[in-house]
Design an enzyme around this catalytic site. Sequence first.
Site, PDB file in Angstrom:
ATOM      1  N   TRP A  77       0.869  -1.035   0.014  1.00 34.08           N
ATOM      2  CA  TRP A  77      -0.079   0.066  -0.067  1.00 34.08           C
ATOM      3  C   TRP A  77       0.972   1.215   0.014  1.00 34.08           C
ATOM      4  O   TRP A  77       1.996   1.121   0.439  1.00 34.08           O
ATOM      5  CB  TRP A  77      -1.018   0.037   1.224  1.00 34.08           C
ATOM      6  CG  TRP A  77      -0.124   0.551   2.370  1.00 34.08           C
ATOM      7  CD1 TRP A  77       0.378  -0.432   3.186  1.00 34.08           C
ATOM      8  CD2 TRP A  77      -0.582   1.628   3.089  1.00 34.08           C
ATOM      9  NE1 TRP A  77       0.492   0.191   4.593  1.00 34.08           N
ATOM     10  CE2 TRP A  77       0.066   1.418   4.404  1.00 34.08           C
ATOM     11  CE3 TRP A  77      -1.285   2.713   2.850  1.00 34.08           C
ATOM     12  CZ2 TRP A  77       0.297   2.764   5.347  1.00 34.08           C
ATOM     13  CZ3 TRP A  77      -1.410   3.802   3.464  1.00 34.08           C
ATOM     14  CH2 TRP A  77      -0.526   3.821   4.838  1.00 34.08           C
ATOM     15  N   ASP A  96       6.736  -4.723   2.766  1.00 38.24           N
ATOM     16  CA  ASP A  96       6.752  -5.742   3.817  1.00 38.24           C
ATOM     17  C   ASP A  96       8.114  -6.387   3.390  1.00 38.24           C
ATOM     18  O   ASP A  96       8.261  -6.724   2.144  1.00 38.24           O
ATOM     19  CB  ASP A  96       5.778  -6.453   4.388  1.00 38.24           C
ATOM     20  CG  ASP A  96       4.691  -5.638   5.069  1.00 38.24           C
ATOM     21  OD1 ASP A  96       5.023  -4.443   5.477  1.00 38.24           O
ATOM     22  OD2 ASP A  96       3.650  -5.935   5.229  1.00 38.24           O
TER      23      ASP A  96
END
Lengths: 150, 396
Positions: A77, A96
């Site tokens: 995101w 991540d």
Amino acid sequence: MFPLLPIARAASGGVAGDQGNGFDGVAEQQSSNPLDPGDPTSCDYWRYCGIDGFLCACCGGTSHSCPPGTHMSPITWVGTCLNPGDGKRYVISYNDCCGTNSCGRCLCNRNESDKPMVRPQANNDINWCLGSDSVTYNCSTAVIIAHDEG
Amino acid sequence: MSKIVKMPTHPLRLVPALMAAMCALLGVSLAQLPVEPAPNVETLPEKYPSSWLFAHDLAFYALATGRVYIVDPTAKTSDVHGMVDAAAFASFSYSQDRGELYVAETFYTRGMRGDRTDFLTIYDMATLAIAAQVELPGAKRSLSVTQKAALQVTRDGEFLLIYNFTPAASVSIFDLNKRKVVNDIQIPGCSLIYPHGDKGFASFCADGSMIAFDLDENGKPLNEYRTVKFNDIDADPLFMKFATDDDVAYFVSYKGFVQPVRLAGGEPEVLDRMYLGGAVRQTSYGAGARPAGWQVITQDRSGKIYVLMRPDARDGDHKSGGSYVWVFDPKSGRVIREIALTGNSISIEVTGGRNSKLVATNEAMFLDIYDLKSGAHERIIGGWGPANPFALHAVQ
């Protein structure tokens, strides 16, 4: 990812004006680049305005790279953060790092651009390792991907 | 000829005799403790009291080791009755009627690596023994911070609904009688699961609407509905946590509006929204207070809505937690009570029974227990190490 909550930020003491990065046992990493000011091991670092997770800069990576042995999730995101070094807003991708267990250092949660999961591309509650070979989450980065011309 | 030698008595050897004499004088029995059977494992009731709750620990510091604690907030001792595992961003639900707990979870064949498999693990509520473990096809279930709307039982108790996100969004329909997935329903652009009618569900969509389905006996959609756009995701989005009173689901927005939606099957009914701040004079913190935290909304058994509020909240504080709970009466549209917490808290839940409690996950990740009637803080339940009990499920 994660809402380990501003608790994480409050507990770290990672607020403007505090001494150090606010994390006991974590060495500081002061930037030498005036255009990229701040400490990437501090929750208060400007790029982390929407981050939620363990800071990779405390885990063997940097603010924008993953620790050795992990891999960076290709989907994630994005949010926008104001850089105090040049007064400009940047589009930040919160990729991540995945494939090994939770790093466990420098837990940080800020939600300045965060929207609910119904808008997943603007949400940090989702495990964004979902696009990787392993969904096991290690830490989070904040990668500059564009200038925010808006 | 042997000679008997009388040894002098050591003073310590006289202690047992002296103790026995003293016990006899005091009338104390010297009976020993009975031998205890082993192995010896506790069991739980087949149906749990409505005063209990489940505290779902995300275990952020070691995600493969999440768990769900079974907690009795009314107990002054022995307040944790057991736990079940809940691995890797698991989602949790249960059925009192079936006497079963449900955990949708994810494993790798070699711990952190290898082949991913997703399972629905079904536990017997009385023994916490695994009753079934069913592989969920496609390794696609959603992995996010624990929340109720990721796993729901339909109101008729027949289906378990599993939210998937790859990032393609879908809902798997798991037949609890057949114990298998009977259908997948694609919900592109929509997220999470809210019970709708006896056998159906609704989801929030990225355009601000809700989508809803009535299902048949085989989990196939009978009807599909789409509401008007009522969720302003840019300006004032609704949290996706929810409270329910019968067939009305209540949501609260970042800026403090309460949005009811009747989900009774058929066309969902978007009801008039109400403003929490409409009764600010009755509270210590009015202007500037906003809902904030993770599980920010819940309900009691009389239909009152409880919202976790943060004084002087700013943009971006919506997950920062709050130190007050506002009790909202949907019938009058007013805040009727304010409960001051002992500190910043992240999630709230209200238990049932005659001794109802307000339970709040605090910053130490322990549970603060408040008497619901008086609002008094009674005790803390915790001591479980680096846990993250974000999702609290009161037993219904």
